[in-house]
Design an enzyme around this catalytic site. Structure first.
Site, mmCIF file in Angstrom:
data_model
loop_
_atom_site.group_PDB
_atom_site.id
_atom_site.type_symbol
_atom_site.label_atom_id
_atom_site.label_comp_id
_atom_site.label_asym_id
_atom_site.label_seq_id
_atom_site.Cartn_x
_atom_site.Cartn_y
_atom_site.Cartn_z
ATOM 1 N N ASP A 195 0.813 -1.195 -0.001
ATOM 2 C CA ASP A 195 0.046 -0.022 -0.136
ATOM 3 C C ASP A 195 0.854 1.188 -0.012
ATOM 4 O O ASP A 195 1.777 1.408 0.965
ATOM 5 C CB ASP A 195 -0.925 -0.102 1.200
ATOM 6 C CG ASP A 195 -1.762 1.021 1.181
ATOM 7 O OD1 ASP A 195 -2.725 1.163 0.461
ATOM 8 O OD2 ASP A 195 -1.523 2.345 1.816
ATOM 9 N N GLU A 287 -1.411 -1.043 -6.062
ATOM 10 C CA GLU A 287 -2.742 -0.533 -6.640
ATOM 11 C C GLU A 287 -2.445 0.136 -7.730
ATOM 12 O O GLU A 287 -1.558 0.849 -7.872
ATOM 13 C CB GLU A 287 -3.556 0.379 -5.780
ATOM 14 C CG GLU A 287 -4.153 -0.298 -4.504
ATOM 15 C CD GLU A 287 -4.801 0.810 -3.548
ATOM 16 O OE1 GLU A 287 -5.753 1.219 -3.389
ATOM 17 O OE2 GLU A 287 -3.762 1.321 -2.812
ATOM 18 N N ASP A 369 -3.378 1.718 6.639
ATOM 19 C CA ASP A 369 -2.476 0.988 5.613
ATOM 20 C C ASP A 369 -2.180 -0.431 5.359
ATOM 21 O O ASP A 369 -2.070 -1.067 4.375
ATOM 22 C CB ASP A 369 -1.165 1.757 5.426
ATOM 23 C CG ASP A 369 -1.542 3.193 5.319
ATOM 24 O OD1 ASP A 369 -2.790 3.517 4.837
ATOM 25 O OD2 ASP A 369 -0.882 4.043 5.801
#
Ligand SMILES: [Zn+2]
Length: 429
Positions: A195, A287, A369
């Site tokens: 993340d 991501e 996170d």
């Protein structure tokens, strides 16, 4: 001599560009008089070969000093021009992806400084690890050790294809493009979710946290001082044809050096992080962040740009390909932050200020996170066991509700002989 070679490269580029431009303008003017086909002035051949041929015919006249520099300097300028023109036509005809490219522009004295050598005697010097050889210029002492590349060359696992010298923020660099035989990396089959963020540069699903050093923030104070200093000095003014003062130029050089230092530190941190990820894990899941969108937010823009997200992804893409491991890019709409990594319940809302994730369904309390990183890792773990279909782009709509099945974009391994690339950049003294 390095400067002279870079200047020669620029001269050849500008000479070729002027010729091509004049030819295009001439033909356009003739067409406006309704001339056609064979009546028109013949077009200039703007391939690297054609440009070089014309240059060799014209150089005695336009550059009687040409023999002061290696012929490679002129060739590299003309080759760059040929590439620029090719990219421009490809972009105009829609054969090239990405943003529309304009017609090549003339190079200024202070904007570009590099020169590439592809033939002749260049490479590393074998009596120590501190010198490189460049055609015509000779042996140059380097600041950094050339050991890593030298060992490859001595073992025969690397072949140097070309050398490029360049001037960046007051320092000279030499970059070698090498064909290299890559050792097969360890075949770890663990999955790691990453993340990315501003508070922590990266939080891994293993619980590891990589802090964001915020180098630009740290340099802001000095930067402000230097920029204020430059503003008091006499800069260039195109309207009245004023050239910059020496003191202004010196102040600008200080600013450029500071920016370069920040950029170097950032790049170094990113390289260490991505190398660590690729070495330790078989699959990296990140991501697909909307970086362009975040840069439009003026409160976030500097912080987002200060991380170098695009560069991080680019490095992960090529490093996983080299190591033969996998990179999964989760769909942009995958609710990595809003979902509970314990029970899979997706929250409807999660404010950015909530740094800890509280799950109402199962009572899990975990760092926000870390929760997201675990969700990303679980995305691949579940999809590899259930063999979920991998789609590249999910259509927009209301995808926030979708279950964790949106794994997208996979980069897999390539053969060991990779394409020529920059292997080592040594900094010359
Ligand atoms: Zn839960």
């Amino acid at each position: 001599m390095l400067r002279s070679h870079c200047g020669a490269q620029r001269f050849a580029f500008n000479w070729g560009l002027a010729r091509v431009k004049a030819n295009l303008d001439q033909r356009a003017a003739e067409r406006s008089y309704d001339l056609e086909g064979p009546e028109l002035t013949p077009p200039v051949n703007w391939s690297a070969y054609g440009l070089r041929k014309d240059w060799n015919l014209a150089k005695e006249e336009v550059a009687p000093w040409w023999s002061e520099n290696s012929k490679e300097a002129y060739s590299s300028g003309l080759a760059n021009l040929a590439t620029a023109l090719r990219n421009w036509t490809a972009s105009r005809d829609g054969r090239r992806k990405g943003r529309q490219l304009g017609f090549p522009r003339f190079k200024g004295k202070h904007t570009s400084s590099s020169c590439r050598f592809t033939t002749g005697a260049f490479g590393l010097v074998d009596y120590d690890r501190r010198h490189v050889k460049v055609p015509r210029i000779g042996t140059v002492r380097t600041h950094e050790s050339t050991r890593k590349l030298a060992r490859h060359v001595e073992r025969g696992s690397a072949r140097i294809r070309s050398a490029t010298v360049s001037l960046r923020a007051g320092r000279w660099f030499v970059s070698f493009s090498v064909e290299i035989q890559r050792a097969q990396a360890t075949s770890a089959d663990s999955v790691v979710g990453v993340d990315l963020g501003i508070n922590m540069l990266a939080v891994l699903s293993t619980g590891e946290m990589v802090p964001n050093p915020r180098r630009l923030e740290a340099a802001q104070r000095t930067l402000r001082r230097l920029q204020r200093r430059a503003s008091r000095r006499t800069g260039p003014d195109r309207r009245i044809g004023r050239s910059p003062s020496v003191r202004w130029s010196k102040a600008q050089a200080r600013i450029a050096r500071l920016h370069a230092r920040v950029a170097n530190a950032r790049r170094d941190g990113l390289h260490k992080l991505t190398t660590h990820l690729v070495r330790a894990h078989g699959t990296v899941v990140i991501e697909d962040l909307n970086v362009a969108g975040m840069l439009r937010n003026r409160r976030l823009a500097r912080h987002v740009a200060g991380i170098g997200l695009a560069e991080l992804r680019r490095q992960l893409e090529y490093k996983t390909a080299w190591a033969g491991t996998r990179l999964h890019v989760a769909d942009r709409w995958f609710p990595s932050s809003k979902m509970c990594s314990g029970c899979g319940v997706v929250k409807a809302k999660l404010r950015l200020a909530e740094r800890t994730y509280h799950c109402q369904a199962c009572g899990l309390i975990v760092d926000r996170d870390l929760n997201a990183a675990r969700n990303l890792a679980a995305l691949v773990e579940s999809s590899s066991s259930v063999s979920c279909t991998v789609t590249l782009n999910e259509p927009a709509g209301n995808p926030c509700e979708s279950p964790p099945c949106g794994a997208a974009g996979t980069a897999t391994g390539r053969p060991t002989w990779s394409t020529p690339r920059r292997e080592a950049t040594a900094h010359a003294q």
